[in-house]
Design an enzyme around this catalytic site. Structure first.
Site, PDB file in Angstrom:
ATOM      1  N   ARG A   3       0.874  -1.180   0.000  1.00 43.92           N
ATOM      2  CA  ARG A   3       0.000   0.000   0.000  1.00 43.92           C
ATOM      3  C   ARG A   3       0.905   1.222   0.000  1.00 43.92           C
ATOM      4  O   ARG A   3       1.965   1.225   0.632  1.00 43.92           O
ATOM      5  CB  ARG A   3      -0.904   0.036   1.242  1.00 43.92           C
ATOM      6  CG  ARG A   3      -2.082  -0.933   1.189  1.00 43.92           C
ATOM      7  CD  ARG A   3      -3.157  -0.527   0.164  1.00 43.92           C
ATOM      8  NE  ARG A   3      -4.281  -1.448   0.144  1.00 43.92           N
ATOM      9  CZ  ARG A   3      -4.384  -2.522  -0.656  1.00 43.92           C
ATOM     10  NH1 ARG A   3      -3.432  -2.820  -1.513  1.00 43.92           N
ATOM     11  NH2 ARG A   3      -5.470  -3.276  -0.603  1.00 43.92           N
ATOM     12  N   GLU A  48      -2.949   7.522  -4.521  1.00 40.03           N
ATOM     13  CA  GLU A  48      -3.385   6.886  -5.778  1.00 40.03           C
ATOM     14  C   GLU A  48      -4.885   7.018  -6.025  1.00 40.03           C
ATOM     15  O   GLU A  48      -5.335   6.918  -7.163  1.00 40.03           O
ATOM     16  CB  GLU A  48      -2.976   5.408  -5.799  1.00 40.03           C
ATOM     17  CG  GLU A  48      -3.735   4.531  -4.819  1.00 40.03           C
ATOM     18  CD  GLU A  48      -3.371   3.050  -4.950  1.00 40.03           C
ATOM     19  OE1 GLU A  48      -2.169   2.729  -4.940  1.00 40.03           O
ATOM     20  OE2 GLU A  48      -4.308   2.236  -5.049  1.00 40.03           O
ATOM     21  N   HIS A  68      -1.452   0.065  -9.747  1.00 39.27           N
ATOM     22  CA  HIS A  68      -2.143  -0.924  -8.910  1.00 39.27           C
ATOM     23  C   HIS A  68      -2.717  -2.068  -9.747  1.00 39.27           C
ATOM     24  O   HIS A  68      -3.929  -2.328  -9.734  1.00 39.27           O
ATOM     25  CB  HIS A  68      -3.250  -0.259  -8.080  1.00 39.27           C
ATOM     26  CG  HIS A  68      -3.521  -0.983  -6.795  1.00 39.27           C
ATOM     27  ND1 HIS A  68      -3.737  -0.343  -5.613  1.00 39.27           N
ATOM     28  CD2 HIS A  68      -3.602  -2.310  -6.507  1.00 39.27           C
ATOM     29  CE1 HIS A  68      -3.961  -1.230  -4.652  1.00 39.27           C
ATOM     30  NE2 HIS A  68      -3.881  -2.434  -5.181  1.00 39.27           N
TER      31      HIS A  68
HETATM   32  P1  NAI Z   1      -1.091 -11.327   4.598  1.00 39.43           P
HETATM   33  O1  NAI Z   1      -1.997 -10.868   5.692  1.00 39.43           O
HETATM   34  O2  NAI Z   1      -1.133 -12.738   4.159  1.00 39.43           O
HETATM   35  O3  NAI Z   1       0.432 -10.998   5.011  1.00 39.43           O
HETATM   36  C1  NAI Z   1       0.838  -9.795   5.553  1.00 39.43           C
HETATM   37  C2  NAI Z   1       2.064 -10.078   6.428  1.00 39.43           C
HETATM   38  O4  NAI Z   1       2.578  -8.825   6.880  1.00 39.43           O
HETATM   39  C3  NAI Z   1       1.741 -10.916   7.664  1.00 39.43           C
HETATM   40  O5  NAI Z   1       2.614 -12.030   7.736  1.00 39.43           O
HETATM   41  C4  NAI Z   1       1.951  -9.950   8.818  1.00 39.43           C
HETATM   42  O6  NAI Z   1       2.436 -10.588   9.998  1.00 39.43           O
HETATM   43  C5  NAI Z   1       3.004  -9.026   8.212  1.00 39.43           C
HETATM   44  N1  NAI Z   1       3.156  -7.771   8.926  1.00 39.43           N
HETATM   45  C6  NAI Z   1       2.224  -7.084   9.648  1.00 39.43           C
HETATM   46  N2  NAI Z   1       2.785  -5.999  10.204  1.00 39.43           N
HETATM   47  C7  NAI Z   1       4.092  -6.000   9.839  1.00 39.43           C
HETATM   48  C8  NAI Z   1       5.189  -5.147  10.108  1.00 39.43           C
HETATM   49  N3  NAI Z   1       5.056  -4.055  10.888  1.00 39.43           N
HETATM   50  N4  NAI Z   1       6.387  -5.438   9.552  1.00 39.43           N
HETATM   51  C9  NAI Z   1       6.533  -6.540   8.771  1.00 39.43           C
HETATM   52  N5  NAI Z   1       5.536  -7.384   8.497  1.00 39.43           N
HETATM   53  C10 NAI Z   1       4.329  -7.126   9.019  1.00 39.43           C
HETATM   54  O7  NAI Z   1      -1.348 -10.340   3.389  1.00 39.43           O
HETATM   55  P2  NAI Z   1      -1.027 -10.606   1.843  1.00 39.43           P
HETATM   56  O8  NAI Z   1      -2.169 -11.292   1.195  1.00 39.43           O
HETATM   57  O9  NAI Z   1       0.325 -11.182   1.705  1.00 39.43           O
HETATM   58  O10 NAI Z   1      -1.030  -9.099   1.293  1.00 39.43           O
HETATM   59  C11 NAI Z   1      -0.094  -8.141   1.755  1.00 39.43           C
HETATM   60  C12 NAI Z   1      -0.541  -6.762   1.319  1.00 39.43           C
HETATM   61  O11 NAI Z   1      -0.415  -6.664  -0.095  1.00 39.43           O
HETATM   62  C13 NAI Z   1      -2.038  -6.452   1.583  1.00 39.43           C
HETATM   63  O12 NAI Z   1      -2.262  -5.991   2.902  1.00 39.43           O
HETATM   64  C14 NAI Z   1      -2.316  -5.388   0.574  1.00 39.43           C
HETATM   65  O13 NAI Z   1      -2.061  -4.129   1.159  1.00 39.43           O
HETATM   66  C15 NAI Z   1      -1.300  -5.651  -0.553  1.00 39.43           C
HETATM   67  N6  NAI Z   1      -1.933  -6.101  -1.786  1.00 39.43           N
HETATM   68  C16 NAI Z   1      -1.639  -5.441  -2.951  1.00 39.43           C
HETATM   69  C17 NAI Z   1      -2.207  -5.830  -4.135  1.00 39.43           C
HETATM   70  C18 NAI Z   1      -1.858  -5.174  -5.442  1.00 39.43           C
HETATM   71  O14 NAI Z   1      -2.592  -5.344  -6.425  1.00 39.43           O
HETATM   72  N7  NAI Z   1      -0.776  -4.416  -5.532  1.00 39.43           N
HETATM   73  C19 NAI Z   1      -3.213  -6.902  -4.173  1.00 39.43           C
HETATM   74  C20 NAI Z   1      -3.380  -7.591  -2.917  1.00 39.43           C
HETATM   75  C21 NAI Z   1      -2.788  -7.169  -1.763  1.00 39.43           C
END
Ligand code: NAI
Length: 334
Positions: free
Chosen positions: A234, A263, A295
């Site tokens: 994000r 964005e 995005h």
């Molecule tokens: P997820 O929930 O599976 O993984 C997120 C990870 O980040 C978790 O392991 C969590 O413990 C970790 N985390 C939380 N706080 C943290 C910190 N302060 N420092 C380091 N790690 C931390 O989420 P997923 O599915 O892997 O997605 C991650 C992010 O990707 C989403 O939250 C979303 O913002 C973004 N995203 C972007 C997309 C795009 O089209 N560019 C599409 C889908 C998601």
């Protein structure tokens, strides 16, 4: 259930209508994004389906709850654009699509790395202009490089799997260690250490109060000279002004982003006939070593089909049981 689908692009209609064929919800599509100015358009819909740049602040949620909305169905994983505390207080149930082909975003992140390290974005334009000179296109090999992954959930662990195949040394920062990553030999380190030793840093954590501007002046100061920074998570995980300073001083050698703090005013629209008013974004566009996509990390056939299917399933389950395993609970805020 009667569902208002906000920010509906042609591809949203296509995949949601296909997924709804055997389910039979009543889908009403609105091209407009949902925010305070547009909230009246969804008055009276029991379910409102939204995407990443719809802004559901307290005012919008109050209006929705006051006019009979019971369910907010996010057709994305992130939920930073919804005031979850207020939704909870108002009894509005929020569901999301926690994992839909994480490989779509993981592969896009790796595409940004590969395009930047071999300057493909510049090579493409050069060759089309009949310029076959190689000066300025010198790349580096991924094999043996240290990649720091911030956030090793669904997407970050998929990135680790791909980069393991490239022969990278993988380190990560995440409060929760991921078993698949540990099996790949990923070493968990502090953010400071990750910044200090990584040749490439790629961000895959959610946007929360803790991760807002996680990558700012302090983190950038710790980084290796010439580091490559990739952000497909994000926009506000990164302080864009600090990154611009890092690019100007050459501390940051390459930047690949699929997300941007502001964005919401730009992405998912064709603005090619207009003058872009965002000067920070305008500055980013001037750097030869910056590659921006709008995005599109999630934008694969597999992911869109999966998002549509899970979104409608979430709504059906909520309609039947009043609860759903894909709810955005208060637990997720911690
Ligand atoms: P997820 O929930 O599976 O993984 C997120 C990870 O980040 C978790 O392991 C969590 O413990 C970790 N985390 C939380 N706080 C943290 C910190 N302060 N420092 C380091 N790690 C931390 O989420 P997923 O599915 O892997 O997605 C991650 C992010 O990707 C989403 O939250 C979303 O913002 C973004 N995203 C972007 C997309 C795009 O089209 N560019 C599409 C889908 C998601």
């Amino acid at each position: 259930m009667k569902i208002a689908v906000c920010s509906a692009q042609p591809y949203d209609r296509q995949f949601l209508l296909a997924a709804n064929r055997d389910i039979g919800h009543e889908l009403v599509f609105f091209e407009t994004s949902l925010c305070e100015e547009t909230q009246q358009m969804v008055r009276g819909f029991p379910a409102v389906c939204v995407f990443v740049n719809d802004r559901l602040n307290a005012a919008v949620l109050n209006t929705l709850a006051g006019h009979g909305t019971r369910l907010i169905a996010l057709r994305c994983a992130g939920f930073n654009n919804v005031d979850i505390l207020t939704a909870n207080d108002l009894g509005l149930y929020v569901v999301r699509v926690p994992a839909y082909s994480p490989h779509s975003v993981a592969e896009h992140s790796v595409a940004l790395i590969l395009a930047l390290n071999r300057h493909l974005h510049r090579a493409y334009n050069r060759v089309r202009n009949g310029n076959f000179a190689l000066q300025g296109l010198l790349g580096f090999e991924l094999r043996g490089k240290t990649v720091g992954i911030v956030g090793t959930g669904h997407i970050g662990s998929a990135v680790a799997g791909i980069l393991h195949g490239f022969g990278c040394r993988l380190i990560a920062h995440d409060p929760q260690q991921n078993a698949e990553c540990l099996n790949l030999g990923v070493e968990y380190v502090s953010l400071e250490r990750l910044c200090a030793v990584s040749d490439i840093i790629t961000l895959h954590c959610p946007l929360t109060p803790d991760t807002h501007y996680l990558i700012g002046t302090t983190a950038i100061a710790c980084m290796k000279q010439g580091v490559m920074l990739i952000n497909t998570s994000r926009g506000a995980v990164v302080d864009t002004r600090a990154v611009i300073e890092g690019l100007k001083s050459a501390k940051i050698g390459a930047l690949g982003i699929d997300v941007y703090e502001q964005e919401g005013d730009l992405f998912f629209q064709d603005l090619s006939e207009r003058v872009i008013q965002d000067d920070i974004f305008g500055r980013l566009l001037t750097f030869p070593n910056v590659l921006i996509t709008g995005h599109q990390g999630f934008f694969t056939e597999e992911a869109l089909a999966s998002i549509a299917q899970t979104t409608l399933q979430n709504i059906s389950i909520f309609e039947r049981d009043g609860v759903c395993e894909n709810a955005v609970t208060m637990e997720l805020l911690r």
